[in-house]
Design an enzyme around this catalytic site. Structure first.
Site, PDB file in Angstrom:
ATOM      1  N   ARG A  26      23.661  31.590  35.740  1.00  0.00           N
ATOM      2  CA  ARG A  26      24.266  31.140  37.004  1.00  0.00           C
ATOM      3  C   ARG A  26      23.531  29.929  37.538  1.00  0.00           C
ATOM      4  NH1 ARG A  26      25.640  36.905  37.901  1.00  0.00           N
ATOM      5  NH2 ARG A  26      23.486  37.415  38.327  1.00  0.00           N
TER       6      ARG A  26
ATOM      7  N   CYS B 270      30.483  39.285  26.726  1.00  0.00           N
ATOM      8  CA  CYS B 270      29.488  40.355  26.843  1.00  0.00           C
ATOM      9  C   CYS B 270      29.917  41.552  25.991  1.00  0.00           C
ATOM     10  CB  CYS B 270      29.287  40.761  28.302  1.00  0.00           C
ATOM     11  SG  CYS B 270      30.761  41.372  29.094  1.00  0.00           S
TER      12      CYS B 270
HETATM   13  N1  SAH Z   1      30.668  36.267  36.608  1.00  0.00           N
HETATM   14  C1  SAH Z   1      30.431  37.439  37.402  1.00  0.00           C
HETATM   15  C2  SAH Z   1      30.634  38.716  36.623  1.00  0.00           C
HETATM   16  C3  SAH Z   1      32.012  38.877  36.024  1.00  0.00           C
HETATM   17  S1  SAH Z   1      32.399  40.520  35.615  1.00  0.00           S
HETATM   18  C4  SAH Z   1      29.057  37.377  38.030  1.00  0.00           C
HETATM   19  O1  SAH Z   1      28.313  36.415  37.769  1.00  0.00           O
HETATM   20  O2  SAH Z   1      28.707  38.258  38.800  1.00  0.00           O
HETATM   21  C5  SAH Z   1      34.072  40.480  35.200  1.00  0.00           C
HETATM   22  C6  SAH Z   1      35.030  40.364  36.371  1.00  0.00           C
HETATM   23  O3  SAH Z   1      36.328  40.218  35.828  1.00  0.00           O
HETATM   24  C7  SAH Z   1      35.118  41.532  37.314  1.00  0.00           C
HETATM   25  O4  SAH Z   1      34.911  41.098  38.626  1.00  0.00           O
HETATM   26  C8  SAH Z   1      36.571  42.064  37.184  1.00  0.00           C
HETATM   27  O5  SAH Z   1      37.123  42.452  38.433  1.00  0.00           O
HETATM   28  C9  SAH Z   1      37.265  40.846  36.684  1.00  0.00           C
HETATM   29  N2  SAH Z   1      38.471  41.039  35.876  1.00  0.00           N
HETATM   30  C10 SAH Z   1      38.682  41.902  34.849  1.00  0.00           C
HETATM   31  N3  SAH Z   1      39.869  41.666  34.261  1.00  0.00           N
HETATM   32  C11 SAH Z   1      40.424  40.621  34.921  1.00  0.00           C
HETATM   33  C12 SAH Z   1      41.628  39.889  34.781  1.00  0.00           C
HETATM   34  N4  SAH Z   1      42.499  40.163  33.791  1.00  0.00           N
HETATM   35  N5  SAH Z   1      41.874  38.869  35.628  1.00  0.00           N
HETATM   36  C13 SAH Z   1      40.995  38.571  36.609  1.00  0.00           C
HETATM   37  N6  SAH Z   1      39.829  39.212  36.784  1.00  0.00           N
HETATM   38  C14 SAH Z   1      39.545  40.223  35.957  1.00  0.00           C
END
Ligand code: SAH
Length: 395
Positions: A211, A339
């Site tokens: 990040r 991941c």
């Molecule tokens: N980048 C974030 C972590 C991402 S985790 C960080 O730094 O904290 C993955 C995320 O994808 C979750 O918030 C989940 O709600 C979202 N998600 C899962 N499937 C999705 C989809 N099809 N479209 C949009 N968001 C989705």
């Protein structure tokens, strides 16, 4: 004496210190071990190999606690392991700008099935398999004593518990949650963390350094952050001087907390736009609207928890990477993550290369990402390397 005896020749992975024993490698068990009981693992020829936790419901039939015949497996051993894990973090990570970190990372800290994350004054314990469950009380006590946290919360509600024949469980173990919710700081940015209902234990700590790195690339750029969760990459991009950040997630709860987090940091809300949408669909909408970006982050959830899901996962990764590359302006950057434990770094790179080819876009790798130092990867346990990412530049 509870014994697990391997089929002839099946001790090889244990001799390489891989901590899992699959059901197919087991010749027989003796002494009627129950779930989580400690068994002595012996080769077909009788040689001692390890002490391990027995898990009769799981394909991973036992997980090694100790390689040393003279070391009894008990609460003291697990507490000593936890103390070592916490001390290692103290020497590895500079705490000034962050008070949130993973203190215990399962197999890589010689504590299979145990995760402990710290968010400021709140510690979260996750107990994921039968062996860890057997020592749950001792582990909870150790977390309280060794972290000194005012509040300890349990989030043993991950899907993998089902494979172990364990029901989900979550709730307070010690103290009370702060009235305003848990709060943490990472690289100087403040976040609220929903430890009771957020994903995993509440936050994706493994992406901490990524990040920050992406934030440092954001100056003057129009950014698209896909799968934004509670705004981690968004806030770093804004703090890094992004011109604008559009953040997309399909979880209304995550987006609400992301908006709160923006306010917590006094960052200019006018530069942030939020969309509650499915990224697979929204990328097509953005394309049809003719929008484009200088920096795109793709940090999707785990598409392939195990190798069995790899093909489906590959299609998913290819789709979003292809669309994102098309939305990227010339000289733009794409930070693309996976991941999925079932997708190797090699395979991921091939998938992304295929996406660029089909998108008709020339791009090069200008950087690579991995998990932060508090998510170590034991050399004898490559499964621990689940997070990988590519930083691509579009020509
Ligand atoms: N980048 C974030 C972590 C991402 S985790 C960080 O730094 O904290 C993955 C995320 O994808 C979750 O918030 C989940 O709600 C979202 N998600 C899962 N499937 C999705 C989809 N099809 N479209 C949009 N968001 C989705």
């Amino acid at each position: 004496m509870k014994l697990l005896i391997l089929k002839p020749g099946r001790e090889k992975s244990l001799l390489r210190r891989h901590p899992w024993i699959f059901s197919g490698a087991v010749a027989r068990v003796q002494g009627d071990p129950g779930p989580g009981d400690t068994v002595a693992v012996r080769a077909g020829g009788g040689e001692f190999l390890a002490w391990a936790a027995y898990s009769p419901a799981s394909q991973i039939r036992a997980r090694v606690w100790s390689w040393d015949e003279g070391t009894p497996v008990d609460g003291d051993l697990l507490r000593a392991r936890m103390r070592l894990a916490i001390a290692a973090r103290e020497r590895l990570l500079l705490p000034e700008e962050s008070d949130a970190l993973r203190l215990v990372h399962g197999e890589s800290d010689a504590l299979p099935g145990v995760v402990v994350d710290r968010y400021g004054e709140v510690a979260v314990l996750q107990v994921l398999n039968a062996g860890a469950e057997r020592w749950r009380g001792e582990l909870a006590d150790a977390v309280r004593e060794l972290t000194g946290c005012a509040c300890v919360y349990e989030r043993s509600d991950a899907d993998v518990r089902g494979l172990e024949g364990l029901a989900v469980r979550s709730g307070l173990l010690h103290g009370t949650l702060p009235a305003a919710g848990a709060q943490m700081r990472e690289h100087g940015i403040v976040y609220g963390v929903d430890v009771a209902a957020g994903h995993k234990t509440g936050f994706y700590l493994d992406q901490r350094d990524n990040r920050k790195r992406v934030g440092a690339l954001a100056r003057g750029r129009d950014v698209l952050n896909c799968f934004c969760y509670t705004g981690g990459f968004t806030l770093n991009a804004l703090a890094g001087g992004a011109n604008s950040v559009l953040s997309v997630d399909s979880s209304a709860e995550a987006l609400a907390l992301a908006r709160d987090n923006l306010q917590r940091n006094d960052l200019e809300a006018a530069r942030a736009e939020w969309q509650d949408a499915d990224v697979f669909k929204q990328l097509r909408v953005l394309r049809d609207q003719g929008r484009s970006f200088d920096l795109i982050v793709l940090d999707p959830p785990k598409f392939a928890p195990t190798a069995a899901f790899v093909e489906k996962a590959a299609r998913g990764y290819k789709d979003i990477n292809l669309l994102a590359l098309k939305l990227l302006r010339p000289d733009g950057l794409l930070a693309s993550f996976s991941c999925s434990g079932g997708v190797s770094p090699d395979l991921f790179q091939k998938i992304v290369a295929g996406a660029a080819l089909d998108a008709g876009v020339d791009a090069s790798i200008v950087g690579r990402f991995e998990g932060a130092a508090d998510h170590p990867v034991l050399l004898s346990f490559p499964e621990g390397e689940y997070l990988k990412g590519l930083l691509l530049r579009r020509a």
